[in-house]
Design a protein around this motif. Structure first.
Motif, PDB file in Angstrom:
ATOM      1  N   CYS A  63     -28.170  34.960 -11.355  1.00 15.80           N
ATOM      2  CA  CYS A  63     -29.374  35.775 -11.572  1.00 15.80           C
ATOM      3  C   CYS A  63     -28.965  37.218 -11.820  1.00 15.80           C
ATOM      4  N   GLN A  64     -29.514  37.818 -12.866  1.00 12.89           N
ATOM      5  CA  GLN A  64     -29.189  39.210 -13.143  1.00 12.89           C
ATOM      6  C   GLN A  64     -30.464  40.029 -13.256  1.00 12.89           C
ATOM      7  N   ILE A  65     -30.318  41.321 -13.085  1.00 20.40           N
ATOM      8  CA  ILE A  65     -31.460  42.221 -13.103  1.00 20.40           C
ATOM      9  C   ILE A  65     -32.173  42.183 -14.446  1.00 20.40           C
ATOM     10  N   LYS A  66     -33.438  42.544 -14.424  1.00 25.18           N
ATOM     11  CA  LYS A  66     -34.232  42.716 -15.642  1.00 25.18           C
ATOM     12  C   LYS A  66     -34.541  44.204 -15.763  1.00 25.18           C
ATOM     13  N   THR A  67     -33.679  44.887 -16.473  1.00 25.66           N
ATOM     14  CA  THR A  67     -33.631  46.342 -16.450  1.00 25.66           C
ATOM     15  C   THR A  67     -34.920  47.006 -16.920  1.00 25.66           C
ATOM     16  N   LEU A 126     -26.037  44.501 -14.728  1.00 29.37           N
ATOM     17  CA  LEU A 126     -25.303  44.845 -15.942  1.00 29.37           C
ATOM     18  C   LEU A 126     -25.078  46.353 -16.007  1.00 29.37           C
ATOM     19  N   GLY A 127     -23.987  46.721 -16.630  1.00 30.58           N
ATOM     20  CA  GLY A 127     -23.691  48.145 -16.786  1.00 30.58           C
ATOM     21  C   GLY A 127     -22.855  48.378 -18.027  1.00 30.58           C
ATOM     22  N   ALA A 171     -25.465  39.559   3.960  1.00 29.28           N
ATOM     23  CA  ALA A 171     -26.433  39.839   2.900  1.00 29.28           C
ATOM     24  C   ALA A 171     -25.768  40.738   1.868  1.00 29.28           C
ATOM     25  N   CYS A 172     -26.240  40.648   0.645  1.00 32.98           N
ATOM     26  CA  CYS A 172     -25.650  41.488  -0.400  1.00 32.98           C
ATOM     27  C   CYS A 172     -26.714  41.907  -1.397  1.00 32.98           C
ATOM     28  N   GLY A 173     -26.353  42.842  -2.247  1.00 36.36           N
ATOM     29  CA  GLY A 173     -27.277  43.328  -3.257  1.00 36.36           C
ATOM     30  C   GLY A 173     -26.514  43.902  -4.431  1.00 36.36           C
ATOM     31  N   VAL A 174     -27.210  44.047  -5.541  1.00 31.93           N
ATOM     32  CA  VAL A 174     -26.654  44.708  -6.716  1.00 31.93           C
ATOM     33  C   VAL A 174     -27.733  45.607  -7.290  1.00 31.93           C
ATOM     34  N   ALA A 175     -27.311  46.643  -8.009  1.00 31.27           N
ATOM     35  CA  ALA A 175     -28.273  47.543  -8.645  1.00 31.27           C
ATOM     36  C   ALA A 175     -27.693  48.085  -9.935  1.00 31.27           C
ATOM     37  N   VAL A 226     -20.068  42.533 -11.682  1.00 36.33           N
ATOM     38  CA  VAL A 226     -21.041  42.990 -10.833  1.00 36.33           C
ATOM     39  C   VAL A 226     -21.957  41.867 -10.445  1.00 36.33           C
ATOM     40  N   PHE A 227     -20.981  41.621  -9.724  1.00 34.34           N
ATOM     41  CA  PHE A 227     -21.636  40.414  -9.257  1.00 34.34           C
ATOM     42  C   PHE A 227     -21.229  40.217  -7.799  1.00 34.34           C
ATOM     43  N   CYS A 228     -22.096  39.505  -7.078  1.00 32.09           N
ATOM     44  CA  CYS A 228     -21.768  39.293  -5.676  1.00 32.09           C
ATOM     45  C   CYS A 228     -22.335  37.950  -5.234  1.00 32.09           C
ATOM     46  N   LEU A 229     -21.536  37.179  -4.515  1.00 35.16           N
ATOM     47  CA  LEU A 229     -21.895  35.809  -4.152  1.00 35.16           C
ATOM     48  C   LEU A 229     -21.533  35.539  -2.706  1.00 35.16           C
TER      49      LEU A 229
END
Length: 392
Positions: free
Chosen positions: A244-248, A280-281, A296-300, A386-389
Motif C-alpha cells: 500500500c502506498q500513499i495517495k499524494t 513515494l519520493g 507499529a510503523c508509518g511512512v510519509a 520507503v517502505f516499512c513492513l
C-alpha cells in the motif's frame, strides 16, 4: 493526422497465398502514400503466425518478397517476434523515443479486439489510438480472414496479462542493479528501506528505471510498475500483493490502516503484520517512522507544502493516538530527496521557511531562494535525521 502508423501483418498467412505480392504491395503503397508525409514512424508488425514454420525447437517468421515489395518494405521499420507482447513493447519503445502519442493501427479484422486488449495493458491515456481494418485484396476478393472477435473472455485476458508479465520479467535491469538503502537506526523487527533510481525496467527518460508510480498521464504502464514492484518485493522479502502506498495530495492527511481509506493522504500508519506501506519520493522527502516497542510503523511523503503543514508530526501523532506509542520510542528516518543546493521556491513561498528558521533558506533576497526542506522537517519535528513492513 497520425504521428505513428502500425500495420499488423500477423495472422494473414500471406505465404500460403501464391500471388499475394502485388495485392500487399498495393495495400502498403496506399498506406504509405496517405501517411508518410505526416507520420514520423511507419512500422510493420509480424508475429510468428504470419507464416509459422517449425525449425527445430524454434518458430520462424519469414515474409517472402518480390523486388517491388522488398523495396517498399525498406520504407517501413519491421518488428518481428513470436510474442505479441514483445512486438508491441518494442514498438512502444520506438514510439516513446520519438515522443509520439497519436497512433494509427491497421489490423486484420479478426485481430482487432486482441490488439486492443494488448494495447490497453501496455499503453496509457497519453496515447491516442485509431484503428482501421487491414484489407488485402487478392484476385478481386479480400484475402480470407476469420470474422471479428468482439469480446475477450476473462481466461483470454488472463493469458494476455501472463504473456506480458512473462516478457517483462525477461527484461534486464536498467541503469545498474537494484539497490536498497537501509538505516541502522531502525530495529530488525521491521523490513524497511529506500529504493534508488536503478534496477527496474522503466526506460522513459523523465522517470528513473525503478519507477514505482503509475498514472494514466504518464507513459509508463501499470504492467511495468508492477514488474518493478515484483522485483523489489523479491529483493527485500515482502509480498508485493500486500503493498500500500500513499495517495499524494501534498497535505498532511494520514490514513490509519484498518480504518476507512481517505481519497488522498500523504501518510500511512499500521501495526498489521505482513503488509508493506510505502511513501513515494523524488524531490520530496520519503520518511519512515518505526516504534519497536509497540511494533507499529508509518511512512510519509513530505514535499515543501506537506513540510509546512506538518505531515511528519501528523504521522507521529497518529501513531501515538492509535497505538499508544511513546514519543521517545519512535525512530524517524528521512530518505533521499532534493538537497538545499538544488531546490528553489518563489520568494513569497520561501518566506514561510525563513520565518520558521532563517537557516532553512539561502539567498533569501533573490527572486527564487534556495530552501532546505530537510532542515525544516527536522526543525518542525525535533527528530534526527520507503517502505516499512512488520514481518509475519
Amino acid at each position: 493526422m497520425a504521428e505513428a502508423v502500425l500495420i499488423d501483418l500477423s495472422g494473414l498467412k500471406l505465404n500460403s497465398q501464391k500471388n499475394y505480392h502485388q495485392p500487399l504491395l498495393k495495400t502498403l503503397s496506399a498506406i504509405r502514400y496517405h501517411h508518410a508525409a505526416k507520420a514520423k514512424f511507419l512500422c510493420i508488425m509480424c508475429c510468428s503466425n504470419i507464416s509459422c514454420e517449425k525449425d527445430g525447437a524454434h518458430d520462424t517468421c519469414e515474409l517472402e518478397t518480390s523486388n517491388g515489395l522488398s523495396t517498399l518494405l525498406r520504407e517501413f521499420e519491421t518488428v518481428s517476434n513470436p510474442s505479441m507482447a514483445a512486438c508491441l513493447y518494442t514498438i512502444k519503445q520506438k514510439i516513446d523515443e520519438k515522443n509520439l502519442s497519436s497512433v494509427k493501427v491497421f489490423v486484420p479484422v479478426h485481430r482487432k479486439t486482441l490488439m486492443k486488449a494488448f494495447i490497453d495493458q501496455l499503453f496509457t491515456d497519453v496515447y491516442n489510438f485509431e484503428f482501421e481494418d487491414l484489407q488485402v485484396t487478392l484476385r478481386g476478393d479480400l484475402l480470407k480472414q476469420s470474422t471479428e472477435i468482439n469480446m475477450i473472455t476473462a481466461q483470454e485476458l488472463e493469458a494476455i496479462q501472463n504473456e506480458i508479465e512473462t516478457y517483462l520479467r525477461s527484461l534486464p535491469a536498467l541503469k545498474g542493479e537494484l539497490a536498497i538503502i537501509t538505516s541502522p537506526l531502525i530495529s530488525d523487527i521491521f523490513i524497511h528501506g529506500f529504493t534508488t533510481r536503478t534496477g527496474g525496467i522503466s526506460y522513459i527518460p523523465t522517470l528513473s528505471s525503478f519507477n514505482l508510480f503509475s498514472s494514466s498521464k504518464r507513459r509508463d504502464p501499470k504492467a511495468v510498475v508492477r514488474e518493478n514492484l515484483r522485483r523489489l518485493g523479491s529483493a527485500a522479502g515482502f509480498n508485493a500483493e500486500k503493498f500500500c502506498q500513499i495517495k499524494t495530495d501534498h497535505a498532511n492527511d494520514i490514513w490509519i490502516m484498518g480504518r476507512k481509506e481517505p481519497e488522498s493522504y500523504d501518510g500511512i500508519t499500521t501495526n498489521q503484520r505482513g503488509v508493506t506501506i510505502a511513501a513515494l519520493g523524488a524531490d520530496c522527502i520519503p520518511i519512515v517512522f518505526a516504534d519497536p516497542i509497540k511494533k507499529a510503523c508509518g511512512v510519509a511523503h513530505s514535499g515543501w507544502k506537506g513540510t509546512l503543514l506538518g505531515v511528519a508530526m501528523a504521522t507521529v501523532n497518529a501513531m501515538i493516538a492509535e497505538y499508544g506509542c511513546s514519543l521517545e520510542d519512535i525512530i524517524v528516518v528521512l530518505g533521499p530527496s532534493v538537497g538545499p543546493c538544488c531546490f528553489t521556491l518563489p520568494r513569497e513561498s520561501a518566506k514561510a521557511f525563513y520565518n520558521l528558521d532563517p537557516e532553512c533558506v539561502r539567498l533569501f533576497d533573490s527572486p527564487h531562494p534556495y530552501v532546505d526542506i530537510r532542515k525544516a522537517t527536522r526543525y518542525l519535528t525535533g527528530f534526527l535525521p520507503v517502505f516499512c513492513l512488520l514481518p509475519n
